[in-house]
Design a protein around this motif. Structure first.
Motif, PDB file in Angstrom:
ATOM      1  N   ILE A  32       4.554  14.236  -0.318  1.00  0.00           N
ATOM      2  CA  ILE A  32       3.692  14.227   0.814  1.00  0.00           C
ATOM      3  C   ILE A  32       2.383  14.847   0.425  1.00  0.00           C
ATOM      4  N   PHE A  33       1.199  14.011   0.491  1.00  0.00           N
ATOM      5  CA  PHE A  33      -0.084  14.522   0.141  1.00  0.00           C
ATOM      6  C   PHE A  33      -0.743  14.885   1.791  1.00  0.00           C
ATOM      7  N   SER A  34      -0.544  16.146   1.925  1.00  0.00           N
ATOM      8  CA  SER A  34      -0.916  16.474   3.501  1.00  0.00           C
ATOM      9  C   SER A  34      -2.422  17.173   3.703  1.00  0.00           C
ATOM     10  N   ARG A  35      -2.901  16.908   4.890  1.00  0.00           N
ATOM     11  CA  ARG A  35      -4.166  17.715   5.213  1.00  0.00           C
ATOM     12  C   ARG A  35      -3.813  19.094   5.830  1.00  0.00           C
ATOM     13  N   HIS A  36      -2.636  19.579   5.789  1.00  0.00           N
ATOM     14  CA  HIS A  36      -2.422  20.630   6.659  1.00  0.00           C
ATOM     15  C   HIS A  36      -2.535  21.820   5.682  1.00  0.00           C
TER      16      HIS A  36
ATOM     17  N   LEU B 254      -5.445   9.897  -8.099  1.00  0.00           N
ATOM     18  CA  LEU B 254      -6.679   9.230  -7.586  1.00  0.00           C
ATOM     19  C   LEU B 254      -6.552   8.653  -6.176  1.00  0.00           C
ATOM     20  N   ALA B 255      -7.428   8.818  -5.328  1.00  0.00           N
ATOM     21  CA  ALA B 255      -7.583   8.216  -4.059  1.00  0.00           C
ATOM     22  C   ALA B 255      -8.061   6.655  -4.110  1.00  0.00           C
ATOM     23  N   GLU B 256      -8.077   5.737  -3.170  1.00  0.00           N
ATOM     24  CA  GLU B 256      -8.619   4.394  -3.266  1.00  0.00           C
ATOM     25  C   GLU B 256      -9.362   4.315  -2.037  1.00  0.00           C
ATOM     26  N   GLY B 257     -10.410   3.577  -2.132  1.00  0.00           N
ATOM     27  CA  GLY B 257     -11.127   3.041  -1.180  1.00  0.00           C
ATOM     28  C   GLY B 257     -11.539   1.625  -1.421  1.00  0.00           C
TER      29      GLY B 257
ATOM     30  N   VAL C 135       1.588   5.705  -1.373  1.00  0.00           N
ATOM     31  CA  VAL C 135       1.683   4.531  -0.533  1.00  0.00           C
ATOM     32  C   VAL C 135       0.547   4.638   0.657  1.00  0.00           C
ATOM     33  N   VAL C 136      -0.370   3.913   0.878  1.00  0.00           N
ATOM     34  CA  VAL C 136      -1.235   4.288   2.152  1.00  0.00           C
ATOM     35  C   VAL C 136      -1.301   2.811   2.780  1.00  0.00           C
ATOM     36  N   THR C 137      -1.773   2.869   3.908  1.00  0.00           N
ATOM     37  CA  THR C 137      -1.459   1.584   4.841  1.00  0.00           C
ATOM     38  C   THR C 137      -2.755   1.139   5.585  1.00  0.00           C
ATOM     39  N   SER C 138      -4.022   1.675   5.081  1.00  0.00           N
ATOM     40  CA  SER C 138      -5.066   1.409   5.809  1.00  0.00           C
ATOM     41  C   SER C 138      -5.220  -0.235   6.052  1.00  0.00           C
ATOM     42  N   PRO C 139      -5.046  -0.542   7.316  1.00  0.00           N
ATOM     43  CA  PRO C 139      -4.886  -1.902   7.818  1.00  0.00           C
ATOM     44  C   PRO C 139      -5.982  -2.742   8.022  1.00  0.00           C
TER      45      PRO C 139
ATOM     46  N   PRO D  75      -2.012  -5.686  12.630  1.00  0.00           N
ATOM     47  CA  PRO D  75      -2.240  -4.817  13.738  1.00  0.00           C
ATOM     48  C   PRO D  75      -1.957  -3.546  13.329  1.00  0.00           C
ATOM     49  N   TYR D  76      -2.695  -2.511  13.758  1.00  0.00           N
ATOM     50  CA  TYR D  76      -2.609  -0.978  13.478  1.00  0.00           C
ATOM     51  C   TYR D  76      -1.015  -0.745  13.524  1.00  0.00           C
ATOM     52  N   ALA D  77      -0.426  -1.016  14.663  1.00  0.00           N
ATOM     53  CA  ALA D  77       0.956  -0.782  14.864  1.00  0.00           C
ATOM     54  C   ALA D  77       2.001  -1.343  13.616  1.00  0.00           C
ATOM     55  N   GLU D  78       1.578  -2.236  13.074  1.00  0.00           N
ATOM     56  CA  GLU D  78       2.360  -2.958  12.069  1.00  0.00           C
ATOM     57  C   GLU D  78       2.358  -2.251  10.739  1.00  0.00           C
ATOM     58  N   ARG D  79       1.379  -1.235  10.720  1.00  0.00           N
ATOM     59  CA  ARG D  79       0.952  -0.954   9.318  1.00  0.00           C
ATOM     60  C   ARG D  79       2.146  -0.077   8.462  1.00  0.00           C
ATOM     61  N   TYR D  80       3.115   0.654   9.157  1.00  0.00           N
ATOM     62  CA  TYR D  80       4.205   0.894   8.595  1.00  0.00           C
ATOM     63  C   TYR D  80       5.447  -0.202   8.561  1.00  0.00           C
ATOM     64  N   THR D  81       5.431  -0.982   9.250  1.00  0.00           N
ATOM     65  CA  THR D  81       6.427  -2.036   9.452  1.00  0.00           C
ATOM     66  C   THR D  81       6.267  -2.696   7.952  1.00  0.00           C
TER      67      THR D  81
ATOM     68  N   GLN E 257       3.179   9.902  -0.112  1.00  0.00           N
ATOM     69  CA  GLN E 257       2.756   9.275   1.034  1.00  0.00           C
ATOM     70  C   GLN E 257       1.702  10.384   1.618  1.00  0.00           C
ATOM     71  N   ALA E 258       0.740   9.758   2.239  1.00  0.00           N
ATOM     72  CA  ALA E 258      -0.287  10.645   3.027  1.00  0.00           C
ATOM     73  C   ALA E 258      -0.920  10.244   4.149  1.00  0.00           C
ATOM     74  N   GLY E 259       0.248   9.698   4.989  1.00  0.00           N
ATOM     75  CA  GLY E 259      -0.074   9.277   6.615  1.00  0.00           C
ATOM     76  C   GLY E 259       0.488  10.720   7.354  1.00  0.00           C
ATOM     77  N   ASP E 260      -0.398  10.468   8.519  1.00  0.00           N
ATOM     78  CA  ASP E 260      -0.024  11.902   9.229  1.00  0.00           C
ATOM     79  C   ASP E 260       0.636  11.813  10.531  1.00  0.00           C
ATOM     80  N   SER E 261       0.250  10.323  11.142  1.00  0.00           N
ATOM     81  CA  SER E 261       1.134  10.013  12.518  1.00  0.00           C
ATOM     82  C   SER E 261       2.532  10.430  12.449  1.00  0.00           C
ATOM     83  N   PRO E 262       3.112  10.277  13.770  1.00  0.00           N
ATOM     84  CA  PRO E 262       4.552  10.379  13.657  1.00  0.00           C
ATOM     85  C   PRO E 262       5.204   9.176  12.890  1.00  0.00           C
TER      86      PRO E 262
HETATM   87  C1  LIG Z   1      -4.621  13.711   2.631  1.00  0.00           C
HETATM   88  C2  LIG Z   1      -4.906  12.247   2.719  1.00  0.00           C
HETATM   89  C3  LIG Z   1      -5.265  11.345   2.088  1.00  0.00           C
HETATM   90  C4  LIG Z   1      -5.638  10.095   2.021  1.00  0.00           C
HETATM   91  N1  LIG Z   1      -6.152   9.371   1.001  1.00  0.00           N
HETATM   92  C5  LIG Z   1      -6.444   7.806   1.220  1.00  0.00           C
HETATM   93  C6  LIG Z   1      -6.877   7.199   0.538  1.00  0.00           C
HETATM   94  O1  LIG Z   1      -7.045   7.529  -0.639  1.00  0.00           O
HETATM   95  N2  LIG Z   1      -7.312   5.738   0.588  1.00  0.00           N
HETATM   96  C7  LIG Z   1      -6.672   5.432   1.671  1.00  0.00           C
HETATM   97  O2  LIG Z   1      -6.694   3.992   1.910  1.00  0.00           O
HETATM   98  N3  LIG Z   1      -6.052   5.917   2.664  1.00  0.00           N
HETATM   99  C8  LIG Z   1      -5.791   7.350   2.610  1.00  0.00           C
HETATM  100  N4  LIG Z   1      -5.253   8.118   3.644  1.00  0.00           N
HETATM  101  C9  LIG Z   1      -4.799   7.335   4.746  1.00  0.00           C
HETATM  102  C10 LIG Z   1      -3.589   6.854   4.520  1.00  0.00           C
HETATM  103  O3  LIG Z   1      -2.587   7.712   3.841  1.00  0.00           O
HETATM  104  C11 LIG Z   1      -2.672   6.529   5.874  1.00  0.00           C
HETATM  105  O4  LIG Z   1      -1.908   5.456   5.416  1.00  0.00           O
HETATM  106  C12 LIG Z   1      -3.528   5.796   6.903  1.00  0.00           C
HETATM  107  O5  LIG Z   1      -4.419   6.893   7.682  1.00  0.00           O
HETATM  108  C13 LIG Z   1      -2.456   5.653   8.080  1.00  0.00           C
HETATM  109  O6  LIG Z   1      -1.486   6.373   8.327  1.00  0.00           O
HETATM  110  P1  LIG Z   1      -1.372   7.477   9.632  1.00  0.00           P
HETATM  111  O7  LIG Z   1      -1.716   6.470  10.815  1.00  0.00           O
HETATM  112  O8  LIG Z   1      -0.020   7.845   9.418  1.00  0.00           O
HETATM  113  O9  LIG Z   1      -2.291   8.598   9.403  1.00  0.00           O
HETATM  114  C14 LIG Z   1      -5.063   9.676   3.323  1.00  0.00           C
HETATM  115  C15 LIG Z   1      -4.401  10.223   4.363  1.00  0.00           C
HETATM  116  C16 LIG Z   1      -4.284  11.689   4.055  1.00  0.00           C
HETATM  117  C17 LIG Z   1      -3.477  12.629   5.200  1.00  0.00           C
END
Ligand SMILES: Cc1cc2nc3c(=O)[nH]c(=O)nc-3n(C[C@@H](O)[C@H](O)[C@H](O)COP(=O)(O)O)c2cc1C
Lengths: 489, 436
Positions: free
Chosen positions: A239-243, A57-60, A130-134, A149-155, A221-226
């Motif tokens: 890793i749940f990726s977009r690639h 499940l995704a989350e918003g 684990v997502v970091t939406s800040p 702050p965005y820069a601290e989301r992974y801290t 984990q699903a973040g994509d930045s470095p």
């Molecule tokens: C495939 C994929 C799915 C994601 N799903 C969610 C989600 O369901 N909820 C959410 O809050 N963020 C989601 N994200 C974003 C977060 O994983 C991520 O923490 C956020 O974009 C900041 O990280 P980043 O700058 O490394 O991308 C998703 C990202 C990717 C790539």
């Protein structure tokens, strides 16, 4: 039934409950409720029938907004992640349940106990994405507010996960004695108080939940930045990726797996699973026709206009979905909240890209938006799709896929009935879960995924030489250490 | 058919619920034959308990919870009380346990304890709504505050509350307690607004206009107090009950006031000589009922769309077993524990008929139901289900079994909840602020 071929890399499959966005088609007569539990039960059980690794499940944490008002064109409204995970685990036996939960708007002590609870109840089948939406937009729903702050989301995420792991480790496996005769329920020597002080958290806690079957939930984990990739290399098991492209997938796969040695990790301790949509048909031609229909259903004229407005940063009342893109450039405004980049330079560049594509392919606004957003990863007959999935996995473009159907709750049925058997015939997909033949116990999620046990078992962590409860290792840690510190009490 | 003879001031049927806690309410209960101390953290244990209660037709089960270990009592100033080896330490999250049980039960109401003190109101509200969806309208909330230092340190977000336990037990005003109760009232209000933030018919799926939602029927709640703010709306569409029954346990007029302000059901602890009963120590049922009604009069419940509070009396129950009187069993367990058992609720040990007599007397003093706390699990739960409940039914004190599943609101005799935003619109006022 065929058995898995040990010489071939095995495919992992994840079932993503259809999300809250335009990819989920609600106008189809077969589209059911996105909130009634019956839909979750059907979906989870279908995935389990198909022997998938886990449901996801995704989350918003806030309804999306457009033009300062609630966005009304897409499916909206979803259950709270943890509660629905527990309920889905309750109606299945073997499949894993993985939820997306932000490290920004949760607290480690609470989330650790919640995940451990589901791990106990499900016999070790839980995972955490684990997502970091800040951002402050989501922050407006929380006591915390939009503070990070965005820069601290992974801290914060790093520190959060480290603290959560300390809590999960803090009850040793043998801590519960349940010795009626001696009157000793718990051995306090084998329960360790966790002290943590870092930039994000200052906590001293005795965990309230005994060690769960998996020790830790599987970390996704699903973040994509470095920064996100480094976080994944250090912490994630999936890793749940977009690639989703083949070459792009291979490159991402190499990049991330290449970061593992630096983190002291083995290549097999991390799986890479891109999200993938699909359109099936009896023949490839029929599938292409269905893909076209699904794309149009995903891109209503109103959705197309709203999508362009989000990039242009303002309302475009006169925009004809069957016409051309606006001539004027995107402006500073913010039309879609919490989703599209707010930087105007990004959006101007994006607009240029879109114009070029529309021109080259002679696309109307709606066709363009469909091409950009409603593209399907796999289109074809069951045989074609099974072969494609196999090719990706053998070619190390992925370890499998997170399948995102476009219909709730039946969107996975046909895949399970028609594609899964072909993957099994190829010897690249399990034909049963690894249920214990003697006890009938379900496999843990980590076992189903074929991942190694977490690296730091409790005994090594707390009792290197000094025996139970030895805290000598802690005394050298300065009180004001900037790095997270977890010590037994 | 037995008539329901007891109807409270509000004409509601009486309810019989159970409160589930660890191995039972007695600290040595886990050592009984038939207890399952090694299974307390498994789904099978909780499933076994809830099946007994559900099949018997008990109205609801509450699940206890706390954010710190059992050694850390309410108001305790010590942030590291340590673990006591002789009691059940460790517990599963109650809301998630209820979510697990919901699809596996058919009729019983599920009321997890969820604290308001260190948690995020938005998560609390949406998780409870989800439980209501999963249980198809059988969910409630036992709201509690976390007043101990250990919980505060475990979160590290706010300083430990400065509660003077002696004052609280004596029913004296306490600023630290007031702050937590004020915060709880804010959280409950936030939850109630979020639960209303989607009107029933907000999902329209209108293909002609391309709209899934009617956004005029989904509302920002814009809750703001000096403590926190939440903008809303909920991420969860309106749940089957809309408003879940909110319950809380109260031992004093100060907490009755919180109940009067925000709850639907209040659990009270009458006729209990133990100091653990706090300000309610030694008070007869009628006196506490009068206190609650006085608190209600001081709160504008009707203005908040709330029905009169349902008053439910708590009772720890130990029932005779074949071959062993309940009082002997209690003595034996006390010996194991090393101290006589004392609880915040009165302990009733004896035959089902004797316990039913007591309940009958209490019903005559103006309560709407009883919540029974089994002394030892599963023993006393089974005895409540198989031997006490039938006696209560025979005497017409409890509703007969076999009814179809009903929303928990209906079980408590609460009318279906109007949506404040829909009501405001019907009154011709479309502004969200007016509704809030
Ligand atoms: C495939 C994929 C799915 C994601 N799903 C969610 C989600 O369901 N909820 C959410 O809050 N963020 C989601 N994200 C974003 C977060 O994983 C991520 O923490 C956020 O974009 C900041 O990280 P980043 O700058 O490394 O991308 C998703 C990202 C990717 C790539």
């Amino acid at each position: 039934m065929t058995t898995p071929d040990p010489a071939r890399r095995q495919v992992h499959l994840v079932a993503h409950f259809p999300g809250v966005n335009s990819a989920t088609v609600w106008s189809d007569p077969a589209s059911g409720s996105q909130i009634d539990f019956a839909s979750f039960r059907h979906f989870a059980r279908t995935a389990e029938r198909g022997l998938f690794d886990y449901v996801f499940l995704a989350e918003g944490l806030r309804l999306r907004e457009h033009g300062g008002r609630i966005h009304d064109l897409d499916v909206a409204g979803r259950p709270a992640t943890l509660a629905i995970l527990a309920a889905m685990a309750s109606v299945t036996r073997n499949i894993g349940v993985v939820g997306t939960l932000t490290s920004t708007f949760n607290e480690p002590t609470e989330l650790a106990r919640q995940l451990a609870t589901i791990d106990h109840l499900s016999g070790g089948r839980v995972g955490w994405n684990v997502v970091t939406s800040p951002d402050a937009f989501h922050g407006a729903n929380f006591r915390r507010g939009g503070f990070l702050p965005y820069a601290e989301r992974y801290t914060r995420a790093e520190e959060f996960v480290a603290l959560a792991k300390a809590l999960w480790d803090s009850w040793e496996a043998g801590a519960i004695l349940a010795d009626r005769e001696a009157g000793r329920f718990v051995d306090p020597e084998r329960v360790h108080r966790v002290r943590h002080r870092g930039p994000q958290f200052d906590v001293a806690a005795t965990s309230t939940v005994p060690r769960s079957p998996q020790g830790y939930p599987v970390i996704v984990q699903a973040g994509d930045s470095p920064a996100g990739r480094d976080f994944a290399a250090a912490n994630a098991e999936i890793i749940f990726s977009r690639h989703t492209g083949y070459a792009d997938g291979q490159q991402f796969y190499r990049d991330v797996k290449g970061r593992l040695p630096a983190a002291g990790r083995d290549e097999d301790s991390l799986l890479i699973l891109p999200g993938a949509s699909f359109a099936l048909g009896d023949t490839d031609a029929e599938a292409r026709e269905r893909a076209r229909e699904i794309s149009l259903a995903q891109t209503s004229p109103q959705t197309a206009v709203a999508w362009v407005e989000a990039i242009w940063g303002r309302a475009l009342p006169g925009l004809d979905p069957d016409g051309r893109l606006p001539d004027a450039e995107p402006g500073e405004g913010e039309q879609r909240q919490g989703q599209v980049s707010t930087r105007v330079e990004d959006r101007i560049a994006r607009a240029a890209e879109l114009r070029a594509r529309a021109e080259a392919e002679r696309l109307t606004v709606r066709e363009l938006v469909a091409a950009e957003t409603a593209h399907h990863t796999f289109v074809g007959s069951p045989a074609t799709i099974a072969a494609e999935i196999d090719r990706y996995v053998q070619g190390r473009a992925s370890d499998g896929f997170v399948l995102v159907p476009h219909l709730t709750p039946g969107g996975l049925d046909e895949f399970v009935d028609r594609v899964v058997p072909l993957l099994q015939e190829r010897g690249v997909f399990r034909t049963e879960y690894a249920v214990d033949p003697v006890t009938g116990a379900n496999p843990t999620l980590r076992r189903t995924l074929g991942l190694p046990e977490p690296q730091r078992p409790d005994s090594a962590r707390y009792r290197p030489e000094g025996g139970p409860g030895d805290a000598s290792a802690a005394e050298s840690v300065p009180e004001d250490a900037a790095v997270p510190e977890e010590v037994p009490a | 058919m037995a008539d329901i003879i007891r109807a409270g001031d509000s004409g509601s049927p009486i309810t019989v619920g159970v409160a589930l806690e660890g191995g039972g309410w007695h600290p040595a209960a886990w050592r009984e034959d038939g207890a399952g101390p090694e299974t307390l953290f498994t789904a099978a244990y909780w499933q076994g308990l809830i099946d007994i209660a559900d099949e018997a037709g008990l109205d609801y089960a509450t699940l206890e919870d706390a954010l710190s270990t059992r050694s850390a009592g309410f108001g305790a100033p010590d942030d590291d009380p340590g673990l006591r080896p002789e009691i059940v330490e460790g517990r599963l999250d109650a809301l998630l346990t209820a979510s697990w049980l919901a699809p596996r039960t058919t009729r019983i109401g599920l009321i997890p304890t969820v604290t308001t003190t260190h948690t995020e109101p938005f998560h609390v509200a949406t998780a409870l709504q989800t439980l209501d969806h999963v249980s198809e309208g059988r969910a409630g909330w036992q709201l509690r505050i976390s007043g101990d230092a250990a919980s505060a340190r475990a979160f590290g977000r706010r300083p430990a509350p400065e509660i003077d336990l002696a004052d609280v037990l004596a029913g004296e005003p306490d600023a630290g307690l007031d702050a937590l109760l004020g915060d709880a009232a804010d959280v409950a209000e936030t939850a109630r607004r979020l639960w209303d933030s989607w009107e029933e018919d907000a999902i329209i799926r209108d293909v002609a206009t391309g709209r899934f939602l009617d956004r005029d029927r989904v509302h920002h709640i814009r809750f703001a107090s000096e403590r926190f703010s939440v903008i809303g709306p909920s991420i969860v569409p309106r749940s089957p009950q809309g408003q879940l029954p909110v319950t809380l346990l109260s031992h004093s007029p100060r907490v009755h006031a919180l109940a009067a302000e925000t709850a639907d059901v209040v659990f009270i602890t009458p006729e209990n000589p133990s100091p653990r009963a706090g300000a309610s120590r030694g008070k007869p049922v009628a006196e506490i009922v009068a206190e609650v009604r006085a608190a209600e009069r001081a709160a504008d419940r009707a203005g908040r769309g709330l029905a009169p509070l349902r008053i439910v009396a708590d009772l720890v129950v130990a029932l005779d077993a074949p071959g062993e009187a309940a009082t002997d069993r209690l003595d034996r367990l006390d010996d194991l524990a090393g101290t006589p058992f004392a609880s915040d609720a009165r302990v009733a040990a004896g035959s089902p008929e004797r316990v039913a007599d007591l309940i009958g007397d209490w019903l005559g003093a103006g309560i709407d139901g009883v919540r029974l706390r089994p002394l030892a699990l599963p023993h006393d739960l089974t005895a409540i289900a198989e031997r006490l409940l039938p006696v209560l039914r025979d005497r017409g004190l409890a509703a007969p079994g076999g009814a179809d599943p009903r929303p928990l609101r209906e079980v408590f005799g609460l009318a279906s909840a109007p949506n404040r935003y829909a009501v405001a619109r019907a009154a011709g006022d479309a502004s969200e602020e007016a509704a809030a």
